[in-house]
Write an enzyme that holds these catalytic residues in place. Structure first.
Site, PDB file in Angstrom:
ATOM      1  CG  HIS A  40      -5.461   4.987 -33.738  1.00 19.68           C
ATOM      2  ND1 HIS A  40      -4.826   5.982 -33.044  1.00 19.68           N
ATOM      3  CD2 HIS A  40      -4.792   3.848 -33.447  1.00 19.68           C
ATOM      4  CE1 HIS A  40      -3.810   5.462 -32.383  1.00 19.68           C
ATOM      5  NE2 HIS A  40      -3.778   4.164 -32.611  1.00 19.68           N
TER       6      HIS A  40
ATOM      7  CD  GLU B  55      -6.666   5.296 -30.139  1.00 20.82           C
ATOM      8  OE1 GLU B  55      -6.831   4.224 -30.734  1.00 20.82           O
ATOM      9  OE2 GLU B  55      -5.675   5.524 -29.428  1.00 20.82           O
TER      10      GLU B  55
ATOM     11  NE  ARG C 134      -2.549   0.426 -38.722  1.00 22.12           N
ATOM     12  CZ  ARG C 134      -1.839   0.655 -37.634  1.00 22.12           C
ATOM     13  NH1 ARG C 134      -1.916   1.820 -37.022  1.00 22.12           N
ATOM     14  NH2 ARG C 134      -1.044  -0.273 -37.126  1.00 22.12           N
TER      15      ARG C 134
ATOM     16  NE  ARG D 161       3.281   6.272 -34.780  1.00 19.73           N
ATOM     17  CZ  ARG D 161       2.829   5.096 -34.292  1.00 19.73           C
ATOM     18  NH1 ARG D 161       1.661   5.020 -33.694  1.00 19.73           N
ATOM     19  NH2 ARG D 161       3.587   4.015 -34.426  1.00 19.73           N
TER      20      ARG D 161
HETATM   21  O1  LIG Z   1       1.635   1.938 -33.409  1.00 17.95           O
HETATM   22  P1  LIG Z   1       0.192   1.624 -33.742  1.00 17.95           P
HETATM   23  O2  LIG Z   1       0.040   0.260 -34.344  1.00 17.95           O
HETATM   24  O3  LIG Z   1      -0.408   2.667 -34.621  1.00 17.95           O
HETATM   25  O4  LIG Z   1      -0.590   1.619 -32.375  1.00 17.95           O
HETATM   26  C1  LIG Z   1      -0.525   2.705 -31.514  1.00 17.95           C
HETATM   27  C2  LIG Z   1      -1.363   2.459 -30.259  1.00 17.95           C
HETATM   28  O5  LIG Z   1      -2.727   2.414 -30.626  1.00 17.95           O
HETATM   29  C3  LIG Z   1      -3.638   2.363 -29.526  1.00 17.95           C
HETATM   30  O6  LIG Z   1      -4.940   2.323 -30.034  1.00 17.95           O
HETATM   31  C4  LIG Z   1      -3.372   1.112 -28.718  1.00 17.95           C
HETATM   32  O7  LIG Z   1      -4.223   1.065 -27.584  1.00 17.95           O
HETATM   33  C5  LIG Z   1      -1.908   1.062 -28.294  1.00 17.95           C
HETATM   34  O8  LIG Z   1      -1.650  -0.143 -27.589  1.00 17.95           O
HETATM   35  C6  LIG Z   1      -0.994   1.186 -29.508  1.00 17.95           C
HETATM   36  O9  LIG Z   1       0.349   1.232 -29.086  1.00 17.95           O
END
Ligand SMILES: O=P(O)(O)OC[C@H]1O[C@@H](O)[C@H](O)[C@@H](O)[C@@H]1O
Length: 281
Positions: free
Chosen positions: A152, A255, A83, A61
Site C-alpha cells: 500500500h 499500490e 500491518r 498513515r
Molecule cells: O484508511 P486505510 O484503511 O489505510 O485505507 C486507505 C485506502 O486504501 C486503499 O487501498 C483503498 O482502496 C481505499 O478504499 C482505502 O480508503
C-alpha cells in the site's frame, strides 16, 4: 553499506539500511514491517503523514503498509492484520545490495480471527536508484487458505492536481467512488480532479510499468499485477484524523498487489509477490 538498529519515537524498534555511498537509505519499523521512508539521490520518495498515529493496533498513515490477508473491508479488520503486528528480524545482507528479511508467524490472536497457520517473509532490498520488496507466504497448515495481498505505497507528490500516472491505458478497473462499476481506462495519462479509488484488475496481462510523473517507475510481478490508485481528496482527508486537509494534495497511493480475486494456497505451498520502485531521473 550498513544496517543500523534504532528506536523510532518511543517503543518502535526500527532499522535503517544505507547503501555503500550513502546516497540511498530506507527506514523500516518491525511494527507492521512498515517502511516509513525511502530516500535516494537526496529525494524522499514516500509520503508519511505528519498526523500519523504510532500506537499498537493502529495502522500507520503513510510509507508502505503491508495489506494481508485481506484487502479492504471484510470479516477481518480493514486491510487485514499484518500491518498492525510486530514482525521479527531474520537474515540480513550487506554484501551486494543491502537487504533484510522480516518474518511474521501466526499466533494465538491471528488464529482466533483467521484460523490458518502461516509464515510470512518480507524481503526488503535497497539498490542505488531502486527499492524492492517481496512477500513470501508459506501455508503451514494442513488445509488450503485464501488471501489477498497489497503493498500500500504512499508516494509523495508536489501537488496531486498536477500529478500524472501512465501505464494503465486499456486496463479494466473497479471504480470504488462510482458504485464499484467496472470500467476501462481510456486515458493514456491519469490525472486527478476529485476523490479517486480504483482497483485496476490486470490479471497478470499488463506488461507496462506504471510511471508517476514520468519520474518514478513501479513494477509488480506476474502474481502482483493489480494496481490500486487512491487519493481521498480534500473532504475525506479533512475528516480523517491521521491525514488532515492540508495533506490531501501531497500524496498519491499506487499500490501493487493481488486483490482482484483471492490467492488460493494449498498446504505446504509458497506464494511470492513483489514490486520494484525505481527513481528514473
Ligand atoms: O484508511 P486505510 O484503511 O489505510 O485505507 C486507505 C485506502 O486504501 C486503499 O487501498 C483503498 O482502496 C481505499 O478504499 C482505502 O480508503
Amino acid at each position: 553499506m550498513s544496517i543500523t538498529e534504532f528506536e523510532y519515537k518511543t517503543g518502535f524498534p526500527a532499522l535503517r539500511l544505507t547503501n555503500s555511498n550513502g546516497s540511498a537509505s530506507v527506514e523500516i519499523l518491525l511494527y507492521g514491517a512498515h517502511v516509513l521512508s525511502w530516500t535516494t539521490n537526496n529525494k524522499q520518495i514516500l509520503f508519511l503523514s505528519d498526523k500519523a498515529i504510532f500506537a499498537p493496533g493502529k495502522a500507520i498513515r503513510g510509507g508502505i503498509p503491508i495489506v494481508w490477508p485481506q484487502f479492504g473491508p471484510g470479516p477481518l479488520p480493514q486491510h487485514g492484520f499484518a500491518r498492525v503486528k510486530t514482525w521479527r528480524l531474520g537474515k540480513t545482507n550487506t554484501n551486494d545490495d543491502v537487504s533484510v528479511e522480516l518474518h511474521l508467524l501466526h499466533d494465538e490472536d491471528t488464529l482466533k480471527i483467521w484460523p490458518h497457520k502461516f509464515n510470512l517473509t518480507l524481503t526488503i532490498r535497497l539498490k542505488e536508484k531502486s527499492f524492492y520488496q517481496e512477500l513470501t507466504v508459506h501455508n503451514e497448515d494442513n488445509h488450503t487458505f485464501e488471501f489477498t495481498s497489497l503493498f500500500h505505497t504512499y508516494f509523495t507528490v508536489d501537488d496531486i492536481k498536477t500529478t500524472t500516472i501512465s501505464g494503465l491505458n486499456n486496463v479494466t478497473y473497479t471504480d470504488k467512488v462510482d458504485g464499484s462499476k467496472t470500467k476501462t481506462e481510456t486515458n493514456k495519462t491519469l490525472e486527478f480532479t476529485s476523490e479517486t479509488d480504483r482497483v485496476y484488475n490486470d490479471g497478470g496481462k499488463n506488461a507496462n510499468p506504471i510511471l508517476i510523473n514520468d519520474c518514478i517507475q513501479v513494477i509488480g510481478s506476474g502474481t502482483t499485477s493489480d494496481i490500486v490508485v487512491w487519493n481521498p481528496w480534500q473532504e475525506k482527508a479533512k475528516g480523517s484524523v491521521d491525514i488532515g486537509e492540508h495533506n490531501f494534495s501531497k500524496f498519491v497511493c499506487v499500490e501493487v498487489g493481488h486483490v482482484h480475486d483471492s490467492v488460493k494456497l494449498d498446504k505446504d505451498q509458497l506464494w511470492k509477490g513483489s514490486h520494484e520502485i525505481t527513481l528514473l531521473k
